[in-house]
Write an enzyme that holds these catalytic residues in place. Structure first.
Site, PDB file in Angstrom:
ATOM      1  CG  ASP A 118      -1.723   1.235   1.386  1.00  0.00           C
ATOM      2  OD1 ASP A 118      -2.596   1.462   0.537  1.00  0.00           O
ATOM      3  OD2 ASP A 118      -1.483   1.998   2.346  1.00  0.00           O
ATOM      4  CD  GLU A 164      -2.251   2.961  -3.300  1.00  0.00           C
ATOM      5  OE1 GLU A 164      -3.244   3.646  -3.563  1.00  0.00           O
ATOM      6  OE2 GLU A 164      -1.988   2.553  -2.153  1.00  0.00           O
TER       7      GLU A 164
END
Length: 636
Positions: free
Chosen positions: A275, A316
């Site tokens: 993330d 990401e």
């Protein structure tokens, strides 16, 4: 000290030995180890009755490690008692807890990691190019057991990989998971470690991979005791969520590297999605982590004879850091860095075309969106070093021209892009249904790796909100106030009454309203149509596109109308995949720049998908609104 240990002659049990935390050694013995350089003394308290002093590590009296090996059975509850230089005597859960007796403030539990007997022991994973992702929230689907029950229907639909939003222990009973504070412990509200392993084992038996979303850029605001006894954080930089984690410290960097290896080896996850890694201060750590993972999986081949597994790493990264991608290699093993990044650019431009929204970060895609979509299909990222108007013209991105299409995960919806909206609307509430179907066809038939969000396969209409369950009312109010302040900048919330109507993130009703309702396609005509559409598209992908993706390259993509694009890719068997799509409300006709009938008269071409009379319309020089045509040209 750490390794993947075979503890059964048939290799049906797996235990990844960690260099810290509570390691059950068998025969009623457990070793405890914690890094606490800001503590004067340390002890482990067992079942609230017996306190065992811990000694400084023998390697160095100055390194801050405390450890002890003692009589302690599996399932014993424990916590550490530290004499902190900052807060005095404190009782804390194990930062490497494998399981919690309750919530983040509760005791940790000693786990016999080898207790689960795996059924699909010959699983080798799947090569990256076969990936069709399905992102889901475990709590919204009934915990680990509930997700396990859904796997069969997802496999039958054509999903090849489920991606779990973060499962690490977070405060309260329901949460997105990005407030986690104990990254080694599956959240107790979702189920037990054995139930998570059963979920993964079941998926493997169905031929499906399982990915885990992991958060290495911050800790949640409740239940994180690390700063009381260790220099885990930096004082000179911050993330949007608080102090930056100090990856320059070897102990800190290893804490997260071991976490990745733990999930991949003890739980046998097939991949990790990292993330928001742009918020990690030391970007070089990302390369170090990838190298450690690749090396560990290679070592596994010799240690336990299971053969090399396909293990995939996905990022990401808001900076469109193409240099972190290896682009995947022909055998799908992943080379040396990361297979892919989430393609936010692709999502954003498709969202603009489908909804007409141009506020916030969508402003970067408002001008010539068709041209931007063409660049996305041709080169991956749209911003490759150009100034971003939304970011005050800050240069954003790196060149992705040389990367293959499979280096990008494309999606129309995900948890962020729905849940971070004020009202949590899905595209079914924002876009024309016919345009949305055409966009889903583009998603599932283009060479980039597709991802669906739970419920998207049957056109779910329920919102997906941002939700938390903080017991601390001050923290809950801070989250509530922060959301209201964020949305108050939008014109539609200028009226205070509109802000008052926003769902409370900390309300149980907000969580319940975010659960996609189960459907019976035979009883719900709309859901049945969406399911049939999705199944048909994934079948085409599996049979006509997926086998030929390794080595595929983009040939060209260009805008042919205000919301229309034509794109071509050469597949590895020499055939050429051609997609013509119009997401606009108006038909596109022949112009001096575009001769549409040429797209319909390709000699020897196979029509893979036609959303409805598109081929005939193109022959007449018209591309209908909300339409898509997918053709495969013969090899030349």
């Amino acid at each position: 000290m750490n390794s993947l240990v075979p503890l059964h002659p048939n290799n049906v049990r797996f235990h990844y030995r960690l260099p810290f935390g509570a390691e059950y050694l068998g025969n009623g013995r457990t070793r405890f180890r914690i890094w606490a350089p800001l503590a004067k003394t340390a002890a482990v308290e067992l079942d609230g009755r017996r306190r065992v002093p811990m000694s400084p590590s023998l390697s160095s009296a100055e390194d801050g490690w405390f450890e002890v090996e003692t009589d302690c059975e599996a399932l014993t509850q424990y916590h550490y008692v530290l004499m902190s230089q900052i807060d005095g005597e404190i009782s804390v859960p194990d930062p490497a807890s494998r399981c919690q007796a309750g919530d983040v403030h509760a005791d940790s539990v000693v786990i016999d990691a080898s207790a689960y007997e795996w059924q699909t022991v010959d699983w080798r994973g799947r090569p990256w190019h076969e990936t069709v992702l399905y992102e889901l929230h475990v709590g919204a689907l009934g915990g680990f057991a509930g997700v396990t029950q859904r796997l069969q229907e997802l496999a039958e639909l054509g999903i090849t990989a489920v991606e779990l939003m973060p499962v690490s222990e977070f405060p309260g009973a329901y949460n997105w998971g990005y407030d986690g504070v104990l990254p080694y412990a599956p959240d107790a509200s979702y189920g037990t470690p054995e139930q998570l392993k059963q979920l993964i084992d079941t998926a493997h038996g169905l031929g499906m991979m399982v990915f885990l979303d992991v958060v290495y850029n911050h800790f949640g605001p409740d239940g994180n005791y690390l700063a009381s006894y260790s220099p885990f954080f930096r004082n000179d930089t911050n993330t949007p969520w608080g102090q930056s984690i100090d990856f320059h410290r070897p102990e800190v960097a290893d804490f997260f590297a071991q976490n990745a290896l733990y999930w991949l080896q003890e739980y046998r996850f097939d991949g990790l999605r990292l993330d928001a890694v742009h918020a990690i201060g030391d970007q070089s750590w990302l390369r170090t982590l990838a190298a450690k993972v690749r090396t560990a999986i290679a070592l596994e081949d010799g240690e336990i004879g299971l053969g090399k597994r396909h293990v995939h790493l996905v990022l990401e990264h808001d900076g469109n850091a193409a240099s972190l991608l290896n682009g995947g290699v022909a055998d799908g093993s992943g080379g040396g860095t990361y297979e892919a990044q989430w393609n936010d650019d692709g999502h954003h431009v498709l969202h603009v075309l489908l909804t007409g929204e141009t506020g916030g970060y969508y402003a970067d895609y408002a001008i010539q969106p068709a041209e931007k979509l063409a660049r996305c299909l041709r080169e991956g990222f749209i911003y490759q070093g150009e100034p971003s108007p939304y970011r005050d013209n800050e240069l954003r991105g790196e060149s992705s021209v040389e990367l293959p299409p499979t280096a990008f995960v494309l999606f129309l919806q995900n948890h962020d892009q729905i849940g971070n909206r004020a009202r949590g609307e899905r595209l079914t509430a924002l876009a024309d249904p016919a345009a949305l179907r055409a966009a889903q066809a583009l998603l599932l038939l283009s060479p980039q790796i597709p991802m669906l969000f739970m419920g998207e396969e049957y056109g779910a209409a329920q919102p997906f909100y941002y939700f938390t369950s903080h017991a601390d009312e001050k923290l809950a109010d801070a989250v509530r106030t922060g959301r209201r302040k964020e949305f108050s900048r939008f014109p539609e919330f200028a009226d205070p009454a509109a802000l008052d109507a926003l769902p409370d993130p900390n309300s149980f009703s907000t969580f319940m309203a975010s659960i996609p309702e189960p459907v019976a396609p035979e009883e719900d005509a709309s859901a049945g149509q969406w399911m049939g559409w999705c199944y048909r598209l994934l079948l085409i992908r599996r049979e006509a596109i997926t086998p030929y993706l390794p080595g595929a390259i983009a040939l060209d993509a260009q805008a042919i109308g205000p919301a229309a694009v034509y794109a071509r890719w050469r597949l590895n068997n020499g055939t050429v995949l051609c997609i013509t799509i119009n997401l606009g409300n108006e038909a596109v006709t022949d112009s001096t720049d575009t001769t549409l009938d040429a797209l319909a008269t390709l000699a020897g071409a196979d029509v893979l998908f036609d959303s409805g009379g598109v081929l005939d319309s193109l022959a007449g020089g018209v591309l209908p609104p909300h339409s898509i045509l997918v053709i495969r040209e013969a090899a030349r």
